[in-house]
Every structure is written in structure tokens, then in C-alpha cells.
Design an enzyme around this catalytic site. Structure first.
Site, PDB file in Angstrom:
ATOM      1  N   GLU A 101       8.528   7.949   7.948  1.00 52.55           N
ATOM      2  CA  GLU A 101       9.440   8.986   7.676  1.00 52.55           C
ATOM      3  C   GLU A 101       9.020  10.041   8.422  1.00 52.55           C
ATOM      4  OE1 GLU A 101       7.972   6.954   5.482  1.00 52.55           O
ATOM      5  OE2 GLU A 101       9.380   6.472   3.733  1.00 52.55           O
ATOM      6  N   LYS A 108       7.784  -0.870   2.583  1.00 59.22           N
ATOM      7  CA  LYS A 108       7.847  -0.246   4.015  1.00 59.22           C
ATOM      8  C   LYS A 108       8.013  -1.454   4.928  1.00 59.22           C
ATOM      9  CE  LYS A 108       4.047   3.320   3.145  1.00 59.22           C
ATOM     10  NZ  LYS A 108       2.638   3.576   3.119  1.00 59.22           N
TER      11      LYS A 108
HETATM   12  O1  F6P Z   1       3.389   5.521   0.931  1.00 56.90           O
HETATM   13  C1  F6P Z   1       2.597   6.178   0.000  1.00 56.90           C
HETATM   14  C2  F6P Z   1       1.699   7.227   0.900  1.00 56.90           C
HETATM   15  O2  F6P Z   1       0.606   6.600   1.155  1.00 56.90           O
HETATM   16  C3  F6P Z   1       1.156   8.314  -0.117  1.00 56.90           C
HETATM   17  O3  F6P Z   1      -0.049   7.728  -0.932  1.00 56.90           O
HETATM   18  C4  F6P Z   1       0.894   9.219   0.706  1.00 56.90           C
HETATM   19  O4  F6P Z   1       0.598  10.503   0.231  1.00 56.90           O
HETATM   20  C5  F6P Z   1       2.108   9.263   1.732  1.00 56.90           C
HETATM   21  O5  F6P Z   1       2.354   7.980   1.750  1.00 56.90           O
HETATM   22  C6  F6P Z   1       2.039   9.754   2.967  1.00 56.90           C
HETATM   23  O6  F6P Z   1       0.718   9.340   3.811  1.00 56.90           O
HETATM   24  P1  F6P Z   1       0.383  10.145   4.994  1.00 56.90           P
HETATM   25  O7  F6P Z   1      -0.055  11.472   4.724  1.00 56.90           O
HETATM   26  O8  F6P Z   1      -0.317   9.273   5.853  1.00 56.90           O
HETATM   27  O9  F6P Z   1       1.730  10.295   5.896  1.00 56.90           O
END
Ligand code: F6P
Length: 553
Positions: A220, A517
Site C-alpha cells: 500500500e 497480503k
Molecule cells: O501488516 C501489518 C503491519 O506489518 C503492521 O504491523 C505495520 O505497522 C504495518 O504493517 C506497516 O508496516 P511498514 O511500516 O513496514 O510499512
């Protein structure tokens, strides 16, 4: 269907204390808060604690002195303090990822020594804080300019989960402390509408994007950051060279940051021992630091540290995170409470509960123990809530007269913050009157006799009766300052810790987010091409076909 996989019915270490609590619960039966208050006129002042600026009233809980003693014995038998000390020492208590859990090091004072694998991490923490402060000051003063030489007036943080919720929540909470001529926005959703709405009225020449991602692989965030870069370069009519002045990164992954095209000079680092949902006082808080300034940010860190020290050193009887953790567990285990409401009576805390959802539910939404064996007890609750007065006109009906037990935290402040007009300041008493009134109504309700005494027609009496006996914790502080916000967040961080320790789960991993995911990655090409969907179940295959048809593919 069982709620949890079959396993022992209590965590091994504290099975005896667990059984004692179950027996005690039986004995309490339908004991009402009205009786507890009648039996002890001092209850409202006796069942209170103070930590830093936070005053805590836990008198409206379905507990007696004996309950509290039994709960404390449970924590002792589970050796919560042992795990806590191991966390503070930097031991790798995140067993499934073999990582230390050291968000507490993010607010340690300069001279402290906290080692991970033999290296003192505190100097690195302060080096990054200093770098953040230097950068924040340059942006705030206008010394940092964009590619065309214009000063930066807009900050857009792109991140998701812990890389969004913390800074977004804290920015709202401390809005009255922000430099008002800066526009600060947060983009998280991969729905292009999020980025579109965030940038549509901004001048690209005055916009700084902060790409916040611990891993720098989160789809994302990378997708939104790529689109933001396209938007920026398109609007400026510039090439890649403009990125350096308009993009900075917050990450543990220097290689990923460089691959994206951001100069690692403009990267603010943090470390694998900072969990995403525990990260907004690390570099992940850069957008917040720009908004409120380094001094206010430091005050917030000091607030965190105050509660860290309290959690680490206060005796069990006065230890607020222990108490909150144990009370939550009491209702989850012995009253079958599945949910926990957090209801701030502060508009500035409008995102606080959403932030806590990740903190609590990603930490304690687990069903296997630290050794991989299933739990046989319920773990983390569904955490939900919105600012209190709005909730009163929406879902409080269910809280007051529904069939569920939903313990709630009520949070309020004696003084309004900000530059409110005198008339708006005067509204504060009404806000607080609502807070106190709700706590009263939740606890004591209104009996049928009380309703009858008002001359209500008999057929309406059951409908207008309030059973009460809904447990609440009241947290009261003088004012929502940066320090108080830090104190509040640390309180919840450690509450979640206490519960996870007793449930014997790993509160610091989040494997449950992985499956979706992986599946999304497999489905996306099928949506585009219609090919390769043989692996899909019949429902998913039909939905994909329907989607493609609606998209005219
Ligand atoms: O998908 C969950 C997660 O891993 C969370 O624990 C984390 O805060 C978020 O995604 C964002 O992850 P990143 O900071 O690595 O983009």
C-alpha cells in the site's frame, strides 16, 4: 463451535491462581456496584491511583479487595514482572521473530545504556532524534525549500498501520500545539481516493512527502509513494532530481529506500526492535515533530518515559498498567466480555481508539501460546469506540440496556486546550458533566422503583429501567498536553503487555496479517487479465468474474 482451539483451560504457570479467581467469581454472583458503594463510603476515593498527570478512578469496577489481591497473585504467578524486566533489558522476548522489544529505549535519556546484542542502542536513538529535530526545524522555519525554491507548507505522511495510525492520532491529539500555517495530512489507504483527496488542492512545489515504512516493502505504502512521486514530478514538470527535495523516508530498510529513489541522506532510521505499532515515538513520528516542533516532541517522550519508569518500578498495588491489564483480563475471562470500549471525552482524541485498536488487537489477537501450543482461554478483546458525546447519541443505548458486558475506559480533561473562544471554553463543563453522568449511569443505572417513583406508566417501566453494573475506568488529567499524551499511550502499551504476558502469547509479532497480503498478490493479476484464477474457490472465482464484468473487462 469452540471460541478458541482446544488447549489447557488456564495458562500453566498460573493455573492455580486462575482457578481461585474462577471460584471467587462464582461467589460474587450478581453483586451490584450499588451494593459495593453502599458497603464502603470511601470506595470512590480509595479505589484510585495517580501516575504522573493521570488520575485513575477504578472504583466502578466489579471488584473487591479480595478480587484485586487474587488478580495480583495471578500476575505474580505468571511472572509478568520477569518478562517486563527482560523487555526493558533488551532481551529477545519477541520469540517468533527472535527480536528484542525496545520501544522503551526510544524515550530513554541520553546517558542511558540499553544493549541489544552487546550494542548500546541509546546513542543511535538520540542521533536520529537530533537529525529529526534539525530537519523539523528547517521545515518549520522555511529554510528547507522545495525543488523550485518555495518553502514547504504541506506535509503528507504516506504509511499504513503503525506507520500511519500513531502520527495521525498524535497529530490530531496535539493539533492545538501545531504550527498552524503547515498543512499536515496522512495517506494510508491503497484506494487511490485517499491520495487524491490529500493532494488535490496542494501546490506540489510546497509539498513534502514523508514515506513511512519500517520494511519499505508494504505494498500500500510503496504504491501510494510511487503515485505521489508521479503526481509531484508531473505537477512540477521536473525529473527525478526533484525527488530529493520533496521526499524523505522513515525506515529500517536503507536499500529499499535507495531503490525507490530517495537519497539515504534523507532517511530517518529506526530498528527492528521497534514494533510498527510501538513506533510513533521513533523516526515514524517525524510528521508529528514537524507539526509540533522538537521541544514538544521531547515533552511527549518524557511523558512516555514517566510511565515506563512507573511500570518498571511501582509496586503491584500501585502499578497502573498492571491494574488495567488485570481488570481487562478479569472481565474477558470471568464475565465473558468480548469487547472493550475506549471513549475519550476530547475531540482532540478522535483517533485515539483507532490507534489503540492496532496496538491492542494486533498485539493480543493471538490463539497460540509462545511455544506454539493452542490457548484454551480467550485473549485480546475487540477494542472500539469514538469520542464519548458522539457515541452517546449512537451506540450507548446498547452499552446501557443491551445484553452484553462491555467494560469501558472514559477519558477526560479538566481544562480545554487550544485557542478556543471564551464561549467555546464555557462548553467544557457541559462536556465533562456528560462524562461524569455517563460513568454514573453505567455503574448505578436506574431501578424499576426509581422509574415508578417518577410516575412512569407501568408498561414502560421495564423499558426505562437501567440495570447498571457496567464497569468503567475513569482517567482524568488536567489538560491534554504532549506529555500527557505520551503518558496515556505508554499506559496502554504496558497494559497490553501485562495481558499478553499472562495469556502467554507473543504480543509482538503479527503473523495474522500475512495471509491476506499473499492472497491479494495472487488475485490482483487475475483481476487484470482474467487468467490464472484456477486456484480460486467458487465464491472468489464468481466474485472476480463479476468484478471484471462490472469493470467492462
Ligand atoms: O501488516 C501489518 C503491519 O506489518 C503492521 O504491523 C505495520 O505497522 C504495518 O504493517 C506497516 O508496516 P511498514 O511500516 O513496514 O510499512
Amino acid at each position: 463451535m469452540p471460541q478458541t482451539p482446544a488447549g489447557p483451560s488456564a495458562p500453566q504457570k498460573c493455573a492455580q491462581q486462575w482457578a481461585a479467581l474462577a471460584e471467587h467469581r462464582e461467589k460474587l454472583g450478581d453483586l451490584h456496584l450499588r451494593e459495593l458503594f453502599a458497603a464502603d463510603p470511601q470506595r470512590g476515593s480509595r479505589y484510585t491511583l495517580q501516575v504522573g498527570d493521570l488520575y485513575l478512578d477504578y472504583s466502578k469496577h466489579l471488584v473487591t479487595d479480595e478480587t484485586l489481591e487474587l488478580l495480583r497473585s495471578l500476575a505474580e504467578a505468571a511472572d509478568v514482572a520477569g518478562l517486563r524486566d527482560a523487555m526493558f533489558r533488551g532481551e529477545k522476548i519477541n520469540v517468533t521473530e527472535d527480536r528484542a522489544v525496545l520501544h522503551t529505549a526510544l524515550r530513554a535519556p541520553r546517558g542511558a545504556v540499553i544493549e541489544v546484542d552487546g550494542v548500546n542502542v541509546v546513542p543511535e536513538v538520540h542521533a536520529v532524534l537530533d537529525k529529526m529535530a534539525g530537519f523539523a526545524d528547517r521545515v518549520r522555519s522555511g529554510a528547507w525549500t522545495g525543488h523550485t525554491g518555495k518553502r514547504i507548507r504541506n506535509i503528507v505522511n504516506i504509511g499504513i498501520g503503525g506507520s500511519d495510525l500513531g502520527p495521525a492520532m498524535a497529530y490530531e491529539a496535539l493539533r492545538s500545539y501545531t504550527q498552524r500555517d503547515l498543512t499536515v495530512r496522512f495517506v494510508s489507504n491503497v484506494d487511490g481516493a485517499d491520495l487524491h483527496e490529500a493532494v488535490r488542492d496542494l501546490d506540489a512545489a510546497e509539498t513534502l512527502f514523508i514515506v513511512a515504512s519500517k520494511t519499505f516493502t508494504t505494498i500500500e505504502t510503496i504504491t501510494n509513494a510511487t503515485s505521489a512521486r508521479d503526481w509531484l514530478l508531473g505537477r512540477l514538470g521536473a525529473g527525478q532530481e526533484a525527488v530529493a527535495k520533496h521526499f524523505v523516508a522513515l525506515s529500517t530498510n536503507a536499500e529499499g529506500v535507495a531503490d525507490f529513489g530517495i537519497d539515504v541522506e534523507n532517511m530517518f532510521e529506526f530498528w527492528d526492535w521497534v514494533g510498527g505499532r510501538y513506533s510513533y515515538d521513533s523516526a515514524i513520528g517525524l510528521s508529528l515533530m514537524i507539526a509540533i516542533g522538537p521541544d514538544r516532541f521531547q515533552e511527549m517522550l518524557d511523558g512516555f518515559r514517566l510511565v515506563d519508569e512507573h511500570f518498571r518500578t511501582a509496586p503491584l498495588e500501585q502499578n497502573v498498567p498492571f491494574l488495567l491489564g488485570l481488570l481487562g483480563l478479569w472481565y474477558g475471562q470471568f464475565f465473558d466480555a468480548q469487547a472493550h470500549a475506549v471513549l475519550p471525552y476530547s475531540h482532540y482524541l478522535s483517533k485515539f481508539t483507532a490507534y489503540l485498536q492496532q496496538l491492542d488487537m494486533e498485539s493480543n489477537g493471538k490463539s497460540v501460546q509462545r511455544d506454539g501450543n493452542p490457548v484454551g482461554w480467550t485473549t485480546g478483546p475487540v477494542v472500539w469506540g469514538t469520542p464519548g458525546t458522539n457515541g452517546q447519541h449512537a451506540y450507548y443505548q446498547l452499552l446501557h440496556q443491551g445484553t452484553k458486558t462491555i467494560p469501558a475506559d472514559l477519558i477526560g480533561f479538566a481544562k480545554p486546550v487550544g485557542d478556543l473562544a471564551p464561549g467555546l471554553v464555557a462548553q467544557h463543563d457541559l462536556l465533562m458533566a456528560n462524562l461524569f453522568a455517563q460513568a454514573q449511569a453505567f455503574a448505578f443505572g436506574k431501578t424499576a422503583d426509581e422509574v415508578r417513583a417518577e410516575g412512569v406508566a407501568e408498561f414502560q417501566v421495564p423499558h426505562r429501567t437501567f440495570r447498571g453494573n457496567h464497569p468503567t475506568t475513569m482517567v482524568l488529567a488536567e489538560e491534554l498536553t504532549p506529555s500527557v499524551l505520551g503518558q496515556l499511550v505508554a499506559l496502554y502499551e504496558h497494559k497490553v503487555f501485562v495481558q499478553g504476558a499472562i495469556w502467554n502469547i507473543d504480543s509482538f509479532d503479527q503473523w495474522g496479517v500475512e495471509l491476506g497480503k499473499v492472497l491479494a498478490k495472487k488475485i490482483e493479476p487475475v483481476l487484470l487479465t482474467g487468467e490464472g484464477g484456477d486456484h480460486l474457490d467458487s465464491s472468489s472465482a464468481t466474485l472476480v468474474a463479476k468484478y471484471r464484468a462490472l469493470r467492462g473487462r
